[in-house]
Design an enzyme around this catalytic site. Structure first.
Site: not given
Ligand code: SF4
Ligand code: SF4
Lengths: 557, 419
Positions: B119-120, B201, B204, B227
Site C-alpha cells: 500500500c505504501c 495516513c 495506519c 513507510c
Molecule cells: S501509511 Fe498505511 S494507508 Fe498510508 S500508504 Fe502506507 S499502508 Fe497505506
C-alpha cells in the site's frame, strides 16, 4: 584587571585552565551535557543551535590599545576577521570552535581580557557610561565602583546559579548614559552634601516584558554598596521564580511581590550583611582603583590649528558638531567614532579597524578607548589640536561619519542575518532606512533622533528605548515589524508604546518616511527634537502619519 | 557542476556545513551549486511546519512536494491548506498515485489491511519517486531523536544512485522543535492536541499514550517503522564521519561531544531567554542499573577537603530550597543541617547556607542533592562543610576532580572584601 588585589592575569589564566579541564572532562564523560552547559555559559561560551559563540566582556567599556589589538588577533585567528560589539559593552565572536576556546581564553588573558560571566544566570558584565572620567557633568568617575563590583561578583559563590541573568549598570553623570532604569540593578552616583552615594534602582529590564526599574533606595552611602547589593541578590536568589524562564527576572519578582515587600527584606538582610562587610571595608582597594582610573596628564598645546581647520573644512565642522562631546578638561573633547557608516553593519568592527583605532588612540587620544552601549567607539580624551589629524585619519578609513545621535546612528541587533533566534531581519532595515534618509539629505534637518531595531522579542537592540523602536516579528512565516513610539533611555526613562498594527518588510521604510515628514511639519522650531514634539503633541498625529488609511477612514465617518 | 561520486559529495557537504545551524544548512544548501536542483518533501504532519516555515523564509520558491495518499486525515488536508495560505511558499505540488494504478492495485481501498508495504509503495513510494526524478536532492524533516534507523543521521546523506538527502533538522531535539514553533507562532496540526505526535495516513496512525515513543502510533502492532519513502535507493547509510580534532579517546559510554558546533550528540541550545534549570541528570537509574551485586558501591559518599568519606551521621534538620529565610531560627541549635539542592542550577541553597552562617550557626552544614565537583568551591565559600553525592556521581567524577576544587580559599574575591 584583577590586579587590584592579586595579579589579575594569573587569575584569568587560572580560569582559562579550569575551562580547558572542563572541556576535557566533558569529552571523557566526567561531565554530562546538562552539567557542562552552565559551566560553559559562565565562561561566555554560548551555543546557538549548533554554532558556538564566545562573548568577551569589555568591562565598563574601557579598553586599552593593546587589548584592542588582542581582539583583532583573535578575530583573525579564530573568527572571520571581525567581531560584533553588542549593546552591553561586550564583543562577540561567532563561529568559534569549542576545542579552540581555551586557547582563545588564554589569548584574552594575555591582554587582561576575559569572557567570565558574560552568559549564564549570574551577575553579568557591569556596564557604565562610555564617557566616564571625561564627561563635563560627572559627579564622580563610576569606573572604580564598576571595577569593585566586578571584582566582587566574579566567581561569587552565592550568586552563580540565580533564577536568571542579572545585569547591573552604573552611571556617574548628571545625565544617565548607562540606561540604568533598564537594568536589574541601576546605580546612579549622587552627592548629598559632601557625601557620595548611590540612588539605587531595581527591577528594570527589556526583553519580552519591558519594565522601567523603580527606586528602592534614594541615597545609599557609597561605603554600603556591596552589602546592599548582596542583600538585593540574596532576596532575589531565594524568591525569584524558577518555574518559568519568562518570569524569572528580578523585574517580575518586583512586579509580583511588590517593591515594598522586597525593600523590607532587602533592608533587613542589609543590616546583617553590613556587619560582615564592615570588618573589611574596601577603602584601600578603592583608593587603588581610583588611582588606576586617574585621568591622564592633560596637555595644553596651542590649538589655533583647530579653529583654522574648522573654518576651512565644512565636513570637519559638521563632524565636530555631531561627534564631539563636552569634556571636563578645557581644550579637550570626547570623540565618538560611529560604526554606522553607509554599508556598515551596526556594531561590526573588522580587525583592521580595531588596529587603526588602537593606533589612533595612542597617537591622538592618551591611549584610551571606550566601547559605548550604542555600538560606537569613543576616544574619551582628545585635545582639540589633535582633532584635524584624527579626523583625517578616520575619514581615510571611512570611519568619520558625522552622525552621532542622528537618525542614522541606529542601534541594531544582528537579526536574521546572523542570529539564529531572529524572527526577522534587522540589519537590512537599518541600512535601507539610513539610505532613505541620506538620499533625501534629511539627517541634519531631523537632528537628534534615537532609532533602534531588534530582530526578535528578546530585544537585544533595545528597541523599547528608542524614540522610535522597530521590532521584527514573524507572523505566520512573514516578517512583520512593530513600531513603538516615545521610548527614552536617557532623560525621562520610558518604554516606547506600540503605535498599532505591524508593517510588512517593504512597508517599514515608507512608514518611517511618513513619520519623519509628519515630524518635520509639526515641530514648532528646528530645535524641537522628534521626542519633544511627540511629548508635546501626543502620539495621535504621528499615528495618523503611520496609518493614513485608518485616519482617512475616521475622518470620513 | 555536480560531482558524480555521491559519497564524496555528501562527505564534502557535511564537512562544509558541520558548523551550521539548521537554518543555515537550509539556506546555504539551497544556494550551493553542489546540491543541484532541490525539493522539500513534506507530509504536513505534526512537525512539518518547522521546515516549511524555514523554507518560506530562505527560499520560498523551492518546490514543496506533498504526498497525498488519499488515506490522510481530513485534518491533515485542512492543515495543509491552512499552512499553504499562511506561508508564502510559491510552488507546492500535490503528489498522488494515478487513478489507473489505484484502481488496479487497490480497488477497494483496503490494501493497507492486507499488505501495508504494498500500500505504501503504491500510494507513496512510487508517486514520490516519479516526482523526485527531476531533482538532485530532497530535503526531509527527519531527526536523530526519532531513533531507530534515524539515530545516525547526518545533514547530508547519499541516496544511491544519484540523489542526496538533506536533513537540516538532524540534530534537533524535541524541545528545539517545540521552541521553534512557539517562537514563530506557527499553527499546530489539530491532531497533536488529540494525542497524535506523529501523523501519517488515517488507517495506519493511532494516538500515543503518555510515555510512549512519539512514533509508537505509526503502524501500531506491525513490525513496520518507516513507510518506505526514506528507503528509496536502499536503506540509509550514514556517511563515515570525518576525522574529528585529535582529542583524548572518548570513553565508550560518554555521549559524543559537539567539538565544532555541529557535532553529534544531544546539544542544548541557548538563547537570550533560556538557561532555565535543565532537569537534574537522572542519576538513580544509572546506579540502579549496576544491580544488587554492586549494592555496597551504591552508597552515597561525603566529600570534604581531604577527599571521599562514607556518610556518617544523619542530619538533624533538612532545609529544602523553598525554606522561609525569616524562619531559620529553629535550625540554629542543630549540630548538622542538610541544605538541599534539587538541581545543580538551583542556587537557593547557597544563600540559605550563607544566611545560616550569618545568623551565627556554628554546626556542620551538609549539601545534599545535585551539586557537582565544579561547584565544590562555591559550597565551601558560603559556609557548607561537606557535600553528599550519589555513588554514580562519585564514579563519574572521582575524588581527584573534587580535590582539584579543594583550593576554594584561593581566588575568593568576596572574602577579601568582606573579611
Ligand atoms: S501509511 Fe498505511 S494507508 Fe498510508 S500508504 Fe502506507 S499502508 Fe497505506
Ligand atoms: S533581539 Fe533577537 S534577533 Fe536580535 S540579537 Fe537578540 S536574540 Fe537575536
Amino acid at each position: 584587571m584583577f590586579d587590584a588585589a592579586t595579579d589579575g592575569r594569573s587569575y584569568l589564566r587560572h580560569r582559562a585552565a579550569q575551562f580547558r579541564a572542563q572541556v576535557a572532562r566533558r569529552i571523557d564523560g566526567s561531565l554530562t551535557e546538562d552539567e557542562f552547559r552552565p559551566l560553559r555559559l559562565m565562561n561566555g561560551v554560548y551555543l546557538q543551535l549548533h554554532a558556538y559563540m564566545l562573548r568577551v566582556a569589555i568591562p565598563y567599556g574601557t579598553i586599552s590599545p593593546a587589548q584592542m589589538r588582542g581582539l583583532a588577533r583573535i578575530a583573525e585567528r579564530w573568527d572571520r576577521g571581525y567581531g560584533h560589539f553588542t549593546t552591553r559593552q561586550n564583543i562577540q565572536f561567532h563561529w568559534a570552535a569549542l576545542v579552540d576556546i581555551p586557547d582563545m581564553l588564554d589569548a584574552l588573558a594575555d591582554v587582561g581580557l576575559h569572557a567570565i560571566q558574560t552568559s549564564g544566570n549570574t551577575v553579568r558584565n557591569v556596564t557604565t557610561d562610555a564617557f566616564a572620567g571625561a564627561a563635563a557633568d560627572e559627579i564622580e568617575d563610576p569606573r572604580p565602583w564598576a571595577e569593585l563590583l566586578r571584582y566582587w561578583s566574579t566567581d561569587h559563590a552565592e550568586f552563580q546559579f540565580l533564577p536568571r541573568k542579572f545585569k547591573i549598570a552604573i552611571s556617574g553623570g548628571e545625565r544617565d548614559r548607562a540606561v540604568i532604569p533598564a537594568h536589574d540593578i541601576g546605580l546612579r552616583l549622587r552627592r548629598q552634601g559632601r557625601e557620595v552615594g548611590f540612588e539605587v534602582w531595581i527591577g528594570g529590564g527589556l526583553g519580552r516584558t519591558p519594565l522601567i526599574g523603580k527606586v528602592v533606595r534614594d541615597f545609599l552611602p557609597a561605603a554600603d554598596l556591596l552589602p546592599y547589593i548582596e542583600s538585593i541578590l540574596a532576596a532575589y536568589n531565594l524568591s525569584g521564580r524558577r518555574d518559568n524562564k519568562y518570569k524569572a527576572r528580578l523585574k517580575i519578582t518586583v512586579a509580583e511581590r511588590g517593591l515594598e515587600v522586597l525593600r523590607e527584606e532587602i533592608e533587613a538582610e542589609f543590616l546583617r550583611r553590613k556587619a560582615v562587610f564592615s570588618s573589611g571595608a574596601p577603602e584601600a582597594l578603592l583608593d587603588e582603583l581610583r588611582a588606576r582610573f586617574a585621568a591622564p596628564r592633560f596637555r595644553a598645546p596651542d590649538d589655533t590649528g583647530y579653529e583654522i581647520a574648522l573654518a576651512a573644512n565644512p565636513s570637519f565642522r559638521a563632524w565636530s558638531d555631531t561627534n564631539l562631546s563636552p569634556h571636563r578638561q578645557p581644550g579637550h573633547a570626547s570623540v565618538t567614532v560611529t560604526l554606522k557608516a553607509p554599508d556598515m553593519t551596526p556594531g561590526d568592527c573588522t580587525a583592521a579597524q580595531m588596529r587603526l583605532l588602537a593606533d589612533l588612540a595612542e597617537r591622538h587620544a592618551y591611549s584610551d578607548l571606550r566601547i559605548a552601549h550604542d555600538q560606537n567607539i569613543v576616544l574619551p580624551h582628545v585635545h582639540r589640536s589633535e582633532l584635524p589629524a584624527l579626523y583625517a585619519a578616520l575619514r581615510d578609513a571611512g570611519l568619520a561619519t558625522a552622525n552621532k545621535g542622528r537618525i542614522t546612528d541606529i542601534i541594531s541587533c544582528p537579526g536574521m542575518d546572523f542570529c539564529t533566534l531572529a524572527t526577522a531581519r534587522s540589519i537590512p532595515i537599518a541600512r535601507e532606512l539610513a539610505d532613505y534618509v541620506r538620499a533625501r539629505d534629511l539627517e541634519d534637518d531631523i537632528g537628534p533622533f534615537d532609532l533602534r531595531i531588534s530582530g526578535c522579542i528578546n530585544a537585544c537592540g533595545h528597541h523599547h528605548l528608542g524614540h522610535v523602536g522597530i521590532l521584527g516579528l514573524d507572523r505566520a512565516g512573514v516578517e512583520n515589524y512593530q513600531i513603538t513610539l516615545g521610548g527614552d533611555g536617557y532623560e525621562i526613562p520610558s518604554i516606547g508604546e506600540r503605535a498599532g498594527a505591524g508593517f510588512p518588510y517593504d512597508q517599514v521604510v515608507p512608514a518611517i518616511g511618513r513619520l519623519i515628514d509628519a515630524y518635520l511639519g509639526l515641530r514648532d522650531a528646528p530645535e524641537e527634537r522628534f521626542i519633544d514634539a511627540l511629548r508635546r503633541l501626543g502620539a495621535a498625529p504621528f499615528r495618523a502619519a503611520l496609518y493614513p488609511e485608518a485616519a482617512d477612514g475616521k475622518a470620513a465617518k | 557542476m555536480i560531482a558524480p561520486d555521491l559519497e564524496t559529495r555528501a562527505a564534502r557537504l557535511n564537512a562544509r556545513y558541520r558548523n551550521h545551524a539548521a537554518v543555515q544548512v537550509l539556506r546555504h544548501a539551497l544556494a550551493d551549486p553542489e546540491l543541484g536542483r532541490v525539493a522539500l518533501v513534506s507530509s504536513f504532519g505534526a512537525e512539518s511546519v518547522v521546515l516549511l516555515h524555514m523554507l518560506s523564509v530562505a527560499a520560498p520558491d523551492t518546490p514543496v512536494l506533498f504526498v497525498d495518499t488519499r488515506m490522510l486525515f481530513p485534518e491533515t488536508l485542512e492543515y495543509q491548506r491552512q499552512i499553504a495560505a499562511a506561508l508564502p511558499l510559491t510552488d507546492i505540488r500535490v503528489i498522488r498515485a494515478d487513478d489507473a494504478a489505484l484502481a488496479e492495485a487497490d480497488p477497494d481501498g483496503r490494501l493497507h489491511q492486507r499488505d501495508t508495504d504494498a500500500c505504501c509503495d503504491l500510494r507513496k513510494v512510487v508517486p514520490l519517486e516519479r516526482a523526485l526524478s527531476g531533482f538532485d536532492a530532497w530535503i526531509t524533516g527527519r531527526k536523530r531523536f526519532q531513533g531507530g534507523e534515524r539515530s545516525g543521521l547526518d545533514f547530508f546523506e547519499p541516496e544511491p544512485p544519484l540523489r542526496l538527502r538533506v536533513n537540516p533538522l538532524a540534530h534537533w531535539r524535541p524541545q528545539d522543535v517545540a521552541e521553534y514553533m512557539e517562537e514563530n507562532a506557527l499553527p499546530r496540526h489539530p491532531l497533536v492536541a488529540r494525542g497524535y505526535p506523529s501523523i501519517g495516513c488515517a488507517p495506519c496512525t493511532s494516538a500515543v499514550k503518555a510515555g510512549e515513543d512519539p512514533r509508537a502510533g505509526r503502524w501500531r502492532g506491525a513490525e513496520k517503522t518507516e513507510c518506505g519513502i526514506h528507503f528509496i535507493g536502499g536503506k540509509p547509510r550514514p556517511v563515515a564521519p570525518l576525522p574529528a580534532e585529535p582529542v583524548s579517546a572518548p570513553r565508550p559510554s560518554a555521549a559524543p561531544l559537539p567539538l565544532r558546533g555541529a557535532g553529534p550528540g544531544p546539544l542544548s541550545k541557548d538563547d537570550e531567554m533560556t538557561t532555565a534549570a535543565p532537569t537534574a541528570p537522572a542519576r538513580q537509574p544509572a546506579a540502579a542499573a549496576a544491580g544488587p551485586a554492586a549494592a555496597p558501591a551504591d552508597a552515597p559518599v561525603l566529600v570534604r577537603d581531604d577527599g571521599f568519606h562514607p556518610v556518617d551521621t544523619a542530619p538533624d534538620v533538612a532545609l529544602p530550597p523553598d525554606s522561609d529565610p525569616a524562619a531559620l531560627a529553629p535550625c540554629l541549635g542543630a549540630s548538622l543541617v542538610a541544605v538541599e539542592f534539587p538541581a545543580m542550577t538551583d542556587g537557593r541553597g547557597f544563600t540559605l547556607a550563607r544566611l545560616l552562617r550569618e545568623q551565627g550557626f556554628s554546626g556542620r552544614i551538609r549539601a545534599t542533592g545535585a551539586l557537582i565537583a565544579d561547584q565544590y568551591a562555591m559550597a565551601r565559600r558560603v559556609g557548607i562543610d561537606e557535600v553528599q553525592i550519589p555513588a554514580e556521581l562519585a564514579r563519574r567524577q572521582p575524588q581527584e576532580q573534587w580535590l582539584a576544587r579543594a583550593d576554594w580559599q584561593d581566588w575568593d574575591h568576596r572574602s577579601r572584601l568582606a573579611g
